[in-house]
Design an enzyme around this catalytic site. Structure first.
Site, short mmCIF file in Angstrom:
data_model
loop_
_atom_site.label_atom_id
_atom_site.label_comp_id
_atom_site.label_asym_id
_atom_site.label_seq_id
_atom_site.Cartn_x
_atom_site.Cartn_y
_atom_site.Cartn_z
N ARG A 262 52.23 21.72 -20.97
CA ARG A 262 52.74 22.87 -20.73
C ARG A 262 54.36 22.41 -21.10
O ARG A 262 55.11 21.84 -20.98
CB ARG A 262 53.44 24.07 -20.61
N ARG A 277 57.70 22.28 -11.65
CA ARG A 277 57.44 22.89 -13.16
C ARG A 277 57.64 21.47 -13.92
O ARG A 277 59.07 21.40 -14.48
CB ARG A 277 58.40 23.73 -13.62
N GLU A 349 54.96 31.02 -6.82
CA GLU A 349 53.92 31.03 -7.15
C GLU A 349 53.14 30.12 -7.39
O GLU A 349 53.77 28.87 -7.44
CB GLU A 349 53.87 31.78 -8.75
N SER A 352 47.57 32.87 -10.37
CA SER A 352 47.95 34.35 -11.02
C SER A 352 46.83 34.56 -11.14
O SER A 352 45.90 33.57 -12.22
CB SER A 352 48.44 33.76 -11.97
N ARG A 391 51.13 22.07 -7.19
CA ARG A 391 52.34 23.86 -6.12
C ARG A 391 51.65 23.57 -4.56
O ARG A 391 51.97 23.71 -3.81
CB ARG A 391 52.20 24.09 -7.08
#
Length: 424
Positions: A262, A277, A349, A352, A391
């Site tokens: 990303r 991130r 998070e 999801s 994560r």
RNA sequence: GGAGAGGUGGCUGAGCGGUCGAAAGCGGCGGUCUUGAAAACCGUUGAAGGUUUAUCCCUUCCCAGGGUUCGAAUCCCUGCCUCUCCGCCA
């Protein structure tokens, strides 16, 4: 993509629904285009009909050996008229397509109102955050202390937001991925898949990343355009693009481990520290293709499947229902799972899980043959992280640290660690 | 990388530039027969869209995009993909 029929017949209702997201649907523009479209389409089709029947007469006359010149004179001029009408129609249709492709999915009734993640609704909590007798470190201090996590090397080799893992920490991430894949295939009935990590524009359009979110992607090739996948959702869901699935094969349940890439274009300055991130991270993704009437239950189940991993690792987490303003473009309803990170003193998070209903399926033309109607109908698609492995690594490190900065391996991961019980 | 062949309905596979949305087979669905099933036989069966109260009717779709023509699955060009042979390679 929303159902064009719904837009035509219940435009105001759709507009009201979408306003919950803070999305303003331009009803006037839509209506104007739709009126134009209708008129031009009817005109075009009439011209086509005229030409077709004229040409047919010519064919028949020719077969009888008659003079076709008078008929030719009659039909010949239609060509130019038709060309203009078709061009006009194509223009209006592409304008409408642009408009419609930019409209987000309609939210499920159960999605709470709200503008940002602050308005998300906590559904449940599991596990007790551990009480530390010392000040817990975050994963960066732990990993660098172990000399097995190196962000400067990531910068040297690539750029910011990349990391190099070494030794047992690298192995720990692999063990986490193994646990996830084994659990989902052996206990939850998912088929393991291995897929391309580059995807073409059609695939990205199918799952909704294009055309709107091109800036979030890394483009790897021109001609043909290929992008690094931002999630395995893209290649895996596209398995059913342009497919009519036999009813007896539903539900399709796929699990896939992949790296994810990303650009994080809109995230400058956010989460710059550590592995939270990154431009590249590992994830195990769950995808389900189901009958429409089953999607709501499938969504609950898929989310529970992701939760099982957190429970196996004994990581405290909470389950959150995203509010209207925080729910993604293509999703009708999303649960986030947030894991407790002692180093940050908060929940972050880690998964999801979304139900897209027929929104992706319409773009994908992913259908099934409904035995009751005999007709092809759109399937419902769902996906969720089960879980984000990078994560999860962070969560294991921070939750299982001791005062010396060593990481104790959770029991569920021991079979994958080759006898290692402590890192450090 | 070099040479050749080809892309047609859920699948396999025919298709002289003019009732071709497309033969045939398989599969699906309905029926006959059967206690039931299978087999056999008969019938039926593409998708998207427009118009309509609706059966009707109309348009588009034979890999994609252009072109020729009154008319294209069929002819021409470009692209993509698949297969076979050779070369190279993990």
């Amino acid at each position: 993509m929303l159902d064009p029929y719904l837009l035509r017949t219940e435009l105001v209702h759709v507009q009201q629904q979408l306003s919950r997201r803070g999305y303003v649907l331009d009803v006037d523009t839509y209506t104007a285009l739709e009126t134009q479209r209708k008129a031009i389409q009817v005109k075009t089709q009439e011209l086509q009909n005229e030409r077709n029947s004229g040409s047919k007469l010519i064919g028949q006359a020719k077969a009888r050996g008659e003079d076709i010149q008078p008929l030719l004179d009659e039909v010949q001029h239609l060509g130019d008229l038709l060309k203009d009408a078709e061009a006009e129609l194509a223009d209006v249709q592409s304008k409408m397509a642009d408009l419609v492709e930019g409209i987000p999915n309609i939210l499920d009734d159960s999605v709470p109102n709200g503008k940002s993640d602050a308005d998300n609704l906590e559904i449940s909590r599991w596990g007790e955050p551990r009480q530390f007798t010392f000040t817990p470190k975050d994963h960066v201090d732990l990993g660098e202390g172990l000399k097995q996590m190196d962000f400067e090397l990531g910068v040297k080799i690539a750029s910011a937001r990349f990391v190099v893992l070494k030794g047992q920490l690298a192995r720990l991430q692999r063990a986490i991925i193994q646990l996830m894949l084994d659990t989902h295939t052996e206990e939850h009935g998912y088929d393991e898949t291995y897929v391309p990590f580059l995807a073409n524009a059609d695939s990205l359009r199918g799952t909704g990343q294009l055309p709107k979110f091109e800036a979030d992607l890394f483009k790897a090739n021109e001609n043909p355009a290929l992008y690094l996948i931002p999630t395995a959702e893209v290649p895996v869901t596209n398995i059913v693009r342009d497919v009519i699935v036999d009813a007896k094969h539903l539900p399709l349940k796929y699990v896939c481990h992949s790296p994810c890439f990303r650009s994080e274009a809109g995230a400058y300055g956010r989460d710059v520290r550590g592995m939270i991130r990154q431009h590249q991270f590992e994830k195990v993704e769950l995808v389900q293709i189901v009958r429409p009437e089953d999607s709501q239950q499938a969504h609950e189940e898929l989310t529970a499947h992701a939760e099982v991993i957190l429970k196996k690792l004994n990581l405290p987490y909470r389950k959150v229902l995203l509010c209207a303003g925080d729910t993604g473009f293509s999703s009708s309803k999303t649960y986030d799972l947030e894991v407790w990170l002692p180093g940050q003193g908060g929940y972050r998070e880690i998964s999801s899980c979304s139900n897209f209903r027929d929104f992706q399926a319409r773009r994908l033309q992913a259908r099934w043959r409904n035995p009751e109607t005999g007709k092809p109908e759109l399937v419902h698609t769902l996906n969720g992280s089960g879980l984000a492995a990078g994560r999860t690594l962070i969560a294991v490190m921070e939750n299982y640290q001791d005062e010396s900065g060593a990481i104790h391996i959770p029991e569920a991961l021991l079979p994958y660690m080759g006898g290692i019980t402590v890192i450090g």
